[in-house]
Design an enzyme around this catalytic site. Structure first.
Site, PDB file in Angstrom:
ATOM      1  N   SER A 109       8.329   6.021   7.268  1.00 38.37           N
ATOM      2  CA  SER A 109       9.765   6.179   7.452  1.00 38.37           C
ATOM      3  C   SER A 109      10.414   4.919   8.006  1.00 38.37           C
ATOM      4  CB  SER A 109      10.051   7.381   8.336  1.00 38.37           C
ATOM      5  OG  SER A 109       9.104   7.468   9.352  1.00 38.37           O
TER       6      SER A 109
ATOM      7  N   ILE B 203       6.781  -0.740   5.975  1.00 34.33           N
ATOM      8  CA  ILE B 203       6.054  -0.894   4.707  1.00 34.33           C
ATOM      9  C   ILE B 203       4.656  -1.373   5.065  1.00 34.33           C
ATOM     10  CG2 ILE B 203       5.944  -2.052   2.476  1.00 34.33           C
ATOM     11  CD1 ILE B 203       8.898  -2.341   2.477  1.00 34.33           C
ATOM     12  N   VAL B 204       3.684  -0.810   4.404  1.00 34.06           N
ATOM     13  CA  VAL B 204       2.307  -1.199   4.704  1.00 34.06           C
ATOM     14  C   VAL B 204       1.759  -2.012   3.525  1.00 34.06           C
ATOM     15  CG1 VAL B 204       0.015  -0.384   5.334  1.00 34.06           C
ATOM     16  CG2 VAL B 204       2.029   0.902   6.070  1.00 34.06           C
TER      17      VAL B 204
ATOM     18  N   ILE C 194       0.837  -1.209   0.000  1.00 37.08           N
ATOM     19  CA  ILE C 194       0.000   0.000   0.000  1.00 37.08           C
ATOM     20  C   ILE C 194       0.863   1.248   0.000  1.00 37.08           C
ATOM     21  CG2 ILE C 194      -1.634   1.360   1.325  1.00 37.08           C
ATOM     22  CD1 ILE C 194      -2.670  -1.238   2.563  1.00 37.08           C
ATOM     23  N   GLY C 195       1.844   1.249   0.863  1.00 33.27           N
ATOM     24  CA  GLY C 195       2.689   2.443   0.957  1.00 33.27           C
ATOM     25  C   GLY C 195       3.795   2.228   1.959  1.00 33.27           C
ATOM     26  N   ARG C 196       4.626   3.237   2.093  1.00 28.44           N
ATOM     27  CA  ARG C 196       5.743   3.125   3.035  1.00 28.44           C
ATOM     28  C   ARG C 196       5.834   4.344   3.914  1.00 28.44           C
ATOM     29  NH1 ARG C 196      10.551  -0.037   0.040  1.00 28.44           N
ATOM     30  NH2 ARG C 196       9.203  -1.399  -1.190  1.00 28.44           N
TER      31      ARG C 196
ATOM     32  N   ASP D 128       1.605  13.336  15.968  1.00 28.40           N
ATOM     33  CA  ASP D 128       1.912  13.232  14.534  1.00 28.40           C
ATOM     34  C   ASP D 128       0.625  13.391  13.723  1.00 28.40           C
ATOM     35  OD1 ASP D 128       3.568  12.953  12.368  1.00 28.40           O
ATOM     36  OD2 ASP D 128       3.634  10.762  12.439  1.00 28.40           O
TER      37      ASP D 128
HETATM   38  N1  LIG Z   1      -4.580   0.850   7.857  1.00 25.48           N
HETATM   39  C1  LIG Z   1      -4.293   1.346   6.663  1.00 25.48           C
HETATM   40  N2  LIG Z   1      -5.170   1.222   5.641  1.00 25.48           N
HETATM   41  C2  LIG Z   1      -4.890   1.731   4.433  1.00 25.48           C
HETATM   42  N3  LIG Z   1      -3.765   2.419   4.136  1.00 25.48           N
HETATM   43  C3  LIG Z   1      -2.866   2.582   5.125  1.00 25.48           C
HETATM   44  C4  LIG Z   1      -3.066   2.061   6.417  1.00 25.48           C
HETATM   45  N4  LIG Z   1      -2.013   2.406   7.188  1.00 25.48           N
HETATM   46  C5  LIG Z   1      -1.176   3.090   6.400  1.00 25.48           C
HETATM   47  N5  LIG Z   1      -1.675   3.202   5.153  1.00 25.48           N
HETATM   48  C6  LIG Z   1      -1.062   3.882   4.016  1.00 25.48           C
HETATM   49  O1  LIG Z   1       0.302   3.587   4.018  1.00 25.48           O
HETATM   50  C7  LIG Z   1       1.072   4.773   4.080  1.00 25.48           C
HETATM   51  C8  LIG Z   1       2.303   4.536   4.939  1.00 25.48           C
HETATM   52  O2  LIG Z   1       1.900   4.388   6.294  1.00 25.48           O
HETATM   53  P1  LIG Z   1       2.907   4.536   7.536  1.00 25.48           P
HETATM   54  O3  LIG Z   1       2.083   4.556   8.752  1.00 25.48           O
HETATM   55  O4  LIG Z   1       3.948   3.484   7.441  1.00 25.48           O
HETATM   56  O5  LIG Z   1       3.651   5.872   7.275  1.00 25.48           O
HETATM   57  P2  LIG Z   1       3.207   7.384   7.491  1.00 25.48           P
HETATM   58  O6  LIG Z   1       2.457   7.560   8.750  1.00 25.48           O
HETATM   59  O7  LIG Z   1       2.497   7.848   6.256  1.00 25.48           O
HETATM   60  O8  LIG Z   1       4.607   8.077   7.577  1.00 25.48           O
HETATM   61  P3  LIG Z   1       5.574   8.100   8.827  1.00 25.48           P
HETATM   62  O9  LIG Z   1       5.373   6.824   9.582  1.00 25.48           O
HETATM   63  O10 LIG Z   1       6.873   8.182   8.181  1.00 25.48           O
HETATM   64  O11 LIG Z   1       5.160   9.327   9.574  1.00 25.48           O
HETATM   65  C9  LIG Z   1       0.145   5.820   4.676  1.00 25.48           C
HETATM   66  O12 LIG Z   1       0.457   7.112   4.229  1.00 25.48           O
HETATM   67  C10 LIG Z   1      -1.231   5.391   4.194  1.00 25.48           C
HETATM   68  O13 LIG Z   1      -1.549   6.000   2.974  1.00 25.48           O
END
Ligand SMILES: Nc1ncnc2c1ncn2[C@@H]1O[C@H](COP(=O)(O)OP(=O)(O)OP(=O)(O)O)[C@@H](O)[C@H]1O
Length: 832
Positions: free
Chosen positions: A24, A27-28, A20-22, A157
């Site tokens: 810092s 990886i999600v 889905i995304g990453r 955050d």
């Molecule tokens: N439960 C979820 N359902 C759908 N998408 C998600 C979910 N959690 C995270 N994501 C997607 O994955 C991306 C990465 O999430 P992650 O929590 O790892 O980083 P972040 O919060 O965006 O950045 P950082 O942790 O660096 O502050 C998010 O921006 C979001 O778009």
């Protein structure tokens, strides 16, 4: 196990489907429970990558999330430690995050899982999200924060990327979750990522620098101790971004960010052109106070009107409606997740993305409807961003084909400008940078960016970091954007369409308690009493006087601001009704004093206003009509079953036809010798006529297309049960709505220039009703209506005069623009 390198892995009972995304340090992924089939998100953290501090943060996140169950907080379902990884199994939020949502606000119509939103909640012109969405999301965010507060938690955050979105709740969900707040018809917001959250004793202060700089409180940027109020600054920044469309402060690094915040001295600027409600502005200003002591506290925040007032959401679809509506729709299983999540089954009959739709998507938002056939290029008639197209210099009256003989080019590739570039993955960036500051040592790790780049900083940085903030897809190829998908996978037929707001009776939110006694409300109420159905509305005293009252309120309030003296009521200055208005086949505005150019310009302005109404409706319809040239013949198979979709098609069609009529009036005028021959030969006039010809062909092309849609087999039944659409009624209603909004905006002291422009559009629409044959549903002219329209035109003209004076007096730049606009009124002016 290395979940980072292999998508076909299982983690306990969960099967990983796609990335889905990453963030810092994680990886999600999207995943699914192998037995229950529940779709989840899996946040995989490689513990080796973490410093001791970050590991503590993560463990803190785990322990917090495990305890938390709240409808507006992302649920932690499970936590699986495997080798070097900690996998957090979380609730999957299928509509992506708020950052993506805001960025894409003008392009929802091209994103299947979001396309329904703009039908009722279009974004604010030159600003951010629709006000209803802003209020709705704020209530849900406040609800989540209130919950955190009750547990002495600080998030630290809060940023749009951590505000995830789910589709609207179903009725069953609402029953199970009585604490749900906001509108059940809109996406549900959930607060996520407690990576930095920790328990906060009331007296203790946190010292760690964390969070995302663009939303970071100045006390954190200054390395000062901070407390829970820091989250309130971030909430203010998020609210600003929702309302305006971009963050309140942008900078290439945190030092510069802090400098800009300090330089602002607590004065928060809002775009002049945009209408943002005063209570939203006030809340933003009270949250974005540099000194935490000056910032409102949580109790004040929770008690603010934006949070306490009910969300007035007049959209017609409920969450359950949407879920029900999509049940019967099947799509190929190979489609990306953001489609399959919405339309769970496969349907081989669905046609692929159509050329026509692509052409529109390629042109951007609904607010800028465009020419299907050709992209416009430069001409000297450029005003307010609208350019008249160049075309071969052929004199229109003789050369323009009659409607009935006009070849329908809409299914011809040569006539559809498809901008393939739109389908490139435009979110991928090679640049490497991060705005995520995880500790004091990393705080200077910003790269330098130009201001322009910073405008897109979040977008780009998401891709740089690997974050995908979009509604998620199954097949992940690096960074993701729905537009990057090949069009033939975007198989989407929206089964339910509803009329856009301005077509609904009394669509304006009337009952907001927080504004019940303001002049704006009085004005709104007065307008609400005006007739909404022109053809059937007698011009009795009641609604006329409501309109008169409405505009008089505006005059009374505003004249003082202009010259210190309340001017005569516009009603008093109305000419007495001396008889029926004169009707001829010549343009109404044609007088003995008018030059040919003036007549052409008048008519072009009126036709253009109608054309744009038609365009807005067509753009809304297109996502539901996946038609390309190959499939034109099998249009019958398209599953167009929604009565509201049919209505929208009919309305668009009737408006294009009215536009064509207006253009033909100009052709008739030119060809019947009413005009001076010498005038016709000027280059100015030839260029104008080229524009007429071009527009005529474009409108014909589009109306032929819509006719084909209406005549298609699948529309047959629905046609019978939908109301007929009358251009006159639609135009009149739209003109009322525009002038009502303009007056509201004017009374709020905002947007003088945009009120001015709106009044111009409203007047052009009204004047267009007086051109040629103005037929009502009963087929007869209604002179009472004509009189009502003329009266309205007079009232609005009065406002225009006053506003013009105000603009010229107080804002020299705008005044220049207005004068220039008035002096050089040409085609397509004022209606960009
Ligand atoms: N439960 C979820 N359902 C759908 N998408 C998600 C979910 N959690 C995270 N994501 C997607 O994955 C991306 C990465 O999430 P992650 O929590 O790892 O980083 P972040 O919060 O965006 O950045 P950082 O942790 O660096 O502050 C998010 O921006 C979001 O778009």
């Amino acid at each position: 196990m290395n979940a980072h390198s292999n998508n076909n892995q299982s983690i306990g009972p969960y099967v990983i489907r796609s990335e889905i995304g990453r963030g810092s340090f994680a990886i999600v992924y999207k995943g699914k429970h192998s037995e229950t089939k529940r779709v989840v998100s899996i946040k995989s953290v490689l513990t080796k990558k973490l410093t001791k501090k970050l590991l503590e943060n993560l463990e803190s996140e785990i322990s917090i999330l495990k305890e938390i169950r709240h409808v507006h907080v992302v649920e932690l379902i499970d936590c699986i430690k495997l080798g070097r990884f900690i996998h957090l199994i979380m609730e999957y939020c299928s509509l992506g995050d708020l950052s993506y949502f805001i960025r894409k606000r003008e392009k929802f119509s091209s994103i299947p899982s979001l396309a329904w939103i703009n039908v009722d909640h279009p974004p604010v012109y030159k600003a951010g999200l629709n006000e209803t969405l802003v209020r709705h999301f704020m209530k849900q965010l406040a609800s989540a924060l209130q919950f955190l507060r009750s547990r002495s938690l600080i998030h630290r955050d809060v940023k749009p990327q951590n505000l995830l979105l789910q589709p609207p709740p179903t009725e069953a969900f609402l029953e199970e979750h009585p604490q749900f707040i906001g509108s059940p018809k809109l996406p549900m917001l959930k607060l996520a990522d407690f990576g930095f959250a920790r328990y906060l004793q009331t007296s203790s202060m946190a010292e760690t620098l964390c969070g995302s700089p663009l939303y970071m409180a100045p006390e954190i940027l200054r390395y000062e101790k901070y407390d829970a109020k820091a989250d309130l600054w971030s909430v203010g920044a998020v609210l600003y971004e929702m309302a305006v469309g971009k963050p309140p402060f942008k900078a290439p690094n945190h030092v510069e960010l802090l400098r800009r915040i300090q330089r602002a001295k607590d004065v928060i600027r809002f775009p002049e052109e945009a209408f943002i409600h005063s209570d939203i502005k006030a809340l933003i200003c009270s949250l974005l106070k540099q000194n935490p002591a000056d910032r409102i506290d949580y109790d004040q925040f929770f008690a603010s009107m934006v949070i306490t007032a009910p969300v007035i959401d007049e959209s017609s679809l409920t969450g359950s409606d949407i879920q029900d509506a999509v049940k019967g729709i099947n799509i190929p299983s190979s489609s990306p997740a953001y489609i399959t999540d919405f339309f769970p089954k496969s349907n081989p009959n669905n046609p692929p993305g159509g050329l026509l739709r692509q052409a529109f998507q390629a042109q951007g938002s609904v607010q800028q409807p465009t020419n299907i056939s050709q992209r416009r290029h430069s001409t000297r008639y450029v005003q307010d961003g609208t350019a008249l197209p160049h075309a071969p210099a052929v004199f229109p009256p003789e050369s323009a084909p009659p409607a009935s003989n006009f070849p329908s080019h809409f299914n011809s590739k040569t006539n559809l400008a498809i901008s393939e570039h739109k389908y490139h993955n435009n979110h991928v960036s090679d640049k490497s940078s991060t705005f995520v500051v995880v500790d004091r040592n990393n705080v200077n790790s910003f790269e330098h960016h130009s201001d322009d780049e910073i405008d897109h900083v979040q977008n780009r940085d998401r891709s740089v970091n690997g974050n995908s903030a979009s509604p998620n897809e199954d097949v992940f190829h690096g960074s993701f954007s729905p537009e990057s998908l090949p069009s033939n996978t975007q198989t989407y037929i929206h089964p339910r369409r509803i009329p856009i707001p301005y077509m609904k009776a009394n669509a304006y939110p009337p009952h907001n308690p927080y504004m019940s006694h303001t002049p704006v409300t009085q004005l709104r109420r007065a307008f609400e009493q005006t007739p909404i159905s022109l053809p059937n509305a007698p011009s009795g005293d009641s609604h006329e006087s409501a309109l008169e009252r409405a505009l008089n309120v505006a005059n009374a309030k505003l004249n003082h601001g202009i010259d210190g003296v309340a001017s005569k009521s516009p009603i008093q200055s109305l000419p007495k009704q001396t008889g029926l208005p004169s009707r001829t086949n010549a343009p109404v505005n044609q007088t003995i004093h008018k030059t040919l150019m003036e007549v052409l310009e008048d008519l072009a302005a009126k036709a253009n206003a109608v054309f744009h109404m038609a365009e807005v409706k067509l753009v809304q319809v297109l996502p539901s009509l996946e038609i390309d040239d190959a499939q034109y013949d099998t249009l019958k198979d398209a599953r167009l079953t929604s009565a509201s979709l049919v209505s929208l098609v009919k309305e668009s069609l009737t408006l294009y036809q009215r536009d064509i009529e207006l253009l033909q009036i100009a052709f008739n005028f030119v060809s019947t010798g009413l005009s001076n021959k010498d005038e016709k030969n000027t280059s100015e006039c030839r260029e104008a006529l080229e524009w007429y010809q071009k527009r005529y062909m474009e409108s014909l092309e589009k109306s032929e297309f819509l006719k084909a849609v209406v005549n298609s087999y699948s529309f047959a039944n629905t046609l019978r049960i939908t109301k007929p659409a009358f251009a006159s009624q639609l135009i009149y209603q739209r003109a009322l709505d525009i002038s009502r909004n303009a007056a509201t905006s004017e009374l709020s002291g905002n947007d003088v220039f945009s009120s001015f422009k709106s009044y111009k559009v409203a007047n052009n629409l009204l004047e267009s009703l007086l051109e040629g044959e103005f037929s009502t549903p009963s087929g007869t002219e209604d002179f009472n209506n004509t009189f009502t329209i003329q009266k309205l035109i007079t009232l609005i003209s009065k406002r225009l005069d006053l506003l013009q004076g105000k603009l010229q007096g107080s804002l020299p730049n705008v005044a220049d623009k207005v004068s220039e606009g008035l002096a050089n009124v040409t085609f397509a002016t004022n209606y960009a």
